[in-house]
Design an enzyme around this catalytic site. Structure first.
Site, mmCIF file in Angstrom:
data_model
loop_
_atom_site.group_PDB
_atom_site.id
_atom_site.type_symbol
_atom_site.label_atom_id
_atom_site.label_comp_id
_atom_site.label_asym_id
_atom_site.label_seq_id
_atom_site.Cartn_x
_atom_site.Cartn_y
_atom_site.Cartn_z
ATOM 1 C CB SER A 17 50.611 -65.742 -66.266
ATOM 2 O OG SER A 17 49.760 -66.707 -65.681
ATOM 3 C CG HIS A 55 55.593 -64.810 -54.581
ATOM 4 N ND1 HIS A 55 55.669 -63.437 -54.570
ATOM 5 C CD2 HIS A 55 54.410 -65.124 -55.185
ATOM 6 C CE1 HIS A 55 54.580 -62.933 -55.137
ATOM 7 N NE2 HIS A 55 53.812 -63.937 -55.517
ATOM 8 C CG HIS A 69 54.455 -60.597 -63.664
ATOM 9 N ND1 HIS A 69 54.492 -59.606 -64.632
ATOM 10 C CD2 HIS A 69 53.304 -61.303 -63.891
ATOM 11 C CE1 HIS A 69 53.420 -59.704 -65.390
ATOM 12 N NE2 HIS A 69 52.693 -60.722 -64.969
ATOM 13 C CG ASN A 76 50.784 -62.329 -69.172
ATOM 14 O OD1 ASN A 76 50.468 -61.445 -69.964
ATOM 15 N ND2 ASN A 76 50.067 -63.423 -69.004
ATOM 16 N NE ARG A 88 47.809 -59.254 -72.165
ATOM 17 C CZ ARG A 88 48.814 -58.706 -71.480
ATOM 18 N NH1 ARG A 88 49.653 -59.480 -70.810
ATOM 19 N NH2 ARG A 88 48.993 -57.404 -71.467
ATOM 20 C CG HIS A 112 66.092 -52.638 -66.832
ATOM 21 N ND1 HIS A 112 64.959 -52.180 -67.469
ATOM 22 C CD2 HIS A 112 65.799 -52.669 -65.511
ATOM 23 C CE1 HIS A 112 64.018 -51.929 -66.569
ATOM 24 N NE2 HIS A 112 64.500 -52.221 -65.376
ATOM 25 C CG HIS A 167 46.514 -47.434 -53.961
ATOM 26 N ND1 HIS A 167 46.871 -48.252 -55.000
ATOM 27 C CD2 HIS A 167 46.758 -48.145 -52.820
ATOM 28 C CE1 HIS A 167 47.311 -49.410 -54.522
ATOM 29 N NE2 HIS A 167 47.249 -49.370 -53.200
ATOM 30 N N GLY A 191 34.856 -64.801 -66.084
ATOM 31 C CA GLY A 191 34.372 -65.981 -65.367
ATOM 32 C C GLY A 191 35.379 -67.093 -65.303
ATOM 33 N N GLY A 192 36.655 -66.745 -65.344
ATOM 34 C CA GLY A 192 37.712 -67.740 -65.334
ATOM 35 C C GLY A 192 37.852 -68.437 -63.987
#
Length: 308
Positions: A100, A104, A114, A116, A118, A153, A183, A266-267
């Site tokens: 990842s 900034h 950004h 990532n 996986r 793009h 939100h 729990g990383g």
């Protein structure tokens, strides 16, 4: 590699070296673009097995903070963030590998970016394996340039073209839906690509797609950094950048699947939260001046549109 011949060992053996090399390559490119700061390297172990390498660049002349994280972790039970659509996998062992990247920049005219990718495999050598790929990249500008959004793009589309005529459109629309703050009823940025649960093709083709997305990320982002890093800005632009970074923080802590997966498994918290900006601000009921560049960000650029 034929999907029917896949084993747990074979998937990890093929993917891990690629991801480690990718991490190093991204760090080299960003260090060159910054021209001053270098990445600190922090190796860590995961409590259930595996670990990772976190690399962070801080206080550069171009990049205020960048994180490039590699992880390969093992666990006895797949976290909730990955089992909502797969309840039958909830109590099975898993391995997760990924890289990842979050950048900034210091200059408000250079967008945050950004990336990532996986790979998750569930089961063990004695049982049928379930596996899938995921990832993507997106761009979060503060003072956008339309030509940069089109370039971003266009490169995203090029990454997808060898895999089918509808792939870019499908994953571009998925990014528009995913990188969205419900939100706030507002997009995080101008989108890009997002894909998950990818196993509809054979393993090799899925892996090739992940590699294509990886190769095209810096082709999309590095020219924008180079072009915009010398734009003149003042306190107004800097204050708006910090305010808009608040939206980035809100998305990562509330919605980001990678963040939720890492925390639920729990990383290592420091590595999971390396995506957060070094400085950020919130203002109560702040409103942009009508017709201003700041208003244009939300009114024009943060609306889903066809850029190419």
């Amino acid at each position: 590699m034929n999907s029917k011949a896949i084993t747990l060992t074979s998937t990890v053996t093929v993917i891990k070296p690629f991801l480690l090399e990718l991490q190093q390559r991204f760090c080299d490119i960003l260090e060159t673009e910054d021209g001053q700061a270098t990445f600190a390297k922090d190796e860590w172990q995961f409590q259930e097995g595996g670990g990772g390498i976190t690399r962070v660049l801080s206080e550069g002349q171009v990049i205020e903070k960048a994180g490039v994280n590699f992880s390969h972790v093992r666990g006895a039970s797949l976290p909730q963030a990955a089992t909502q659509k797969r309840p039958e996998l909830a109590n099975l062992p898993f391995q997760a590998l990924g890289v990842s990247v979050v950048v900034h920049p210091r200059n408000p005219y250079v967008p945050t970016a950004h990336f990532n990718v996986r790979f998750i495999v569930v089961g063990d050598e004695q049982s049928n394996l379930t596996w899938w790929f995921g990832g993507g990249f997106d761009l979060t500008p503060y003072y956008p340039f339309e030509e940069d959004c089109i370039h971003w793009h266009r490169i995203a589309k090029q990454a997808c073209e060898p895999f089918g005529n509808s792939v870019y459109s499908e994953y571009k629309q998925w990014a528009d839906r995913y990188f969205y703050l419900k939100h706030r009823q507002e997009a995080r940025g101008v989108g890009g690509l997002f894909f998950d649960d990818l196993n509809v093709w054979e393993f090799d083709r899925c892996f090739d797609f992940m590699k294509s997305v990886s190769e095209h990320f810096m082709l999309a982002y590095q020219p924008i950094i180079a072009k915009r890093q010398s734009e003149v800005y003042g306190e107004r632009e800097r204050a708006f950048q910090l305010y808009r970074r608040g939206r980035y923080v809100e998305f990562n802590l509330l919605y980001d699947r990678g963040t939720l997966f890492g925390l639920q498994s729990g990383g290592r918290t420091e590595s999971i939260l390396m995506s957060l900006p070094p400085l950020v601000a919130w203002q109560y009921q702040w409103q942009a001046e009508a017709g201003s560049q700041e208003a244009g960000l939300v009114d024009y650029y943060l609306k889903p549109r066809e850029w190419v």
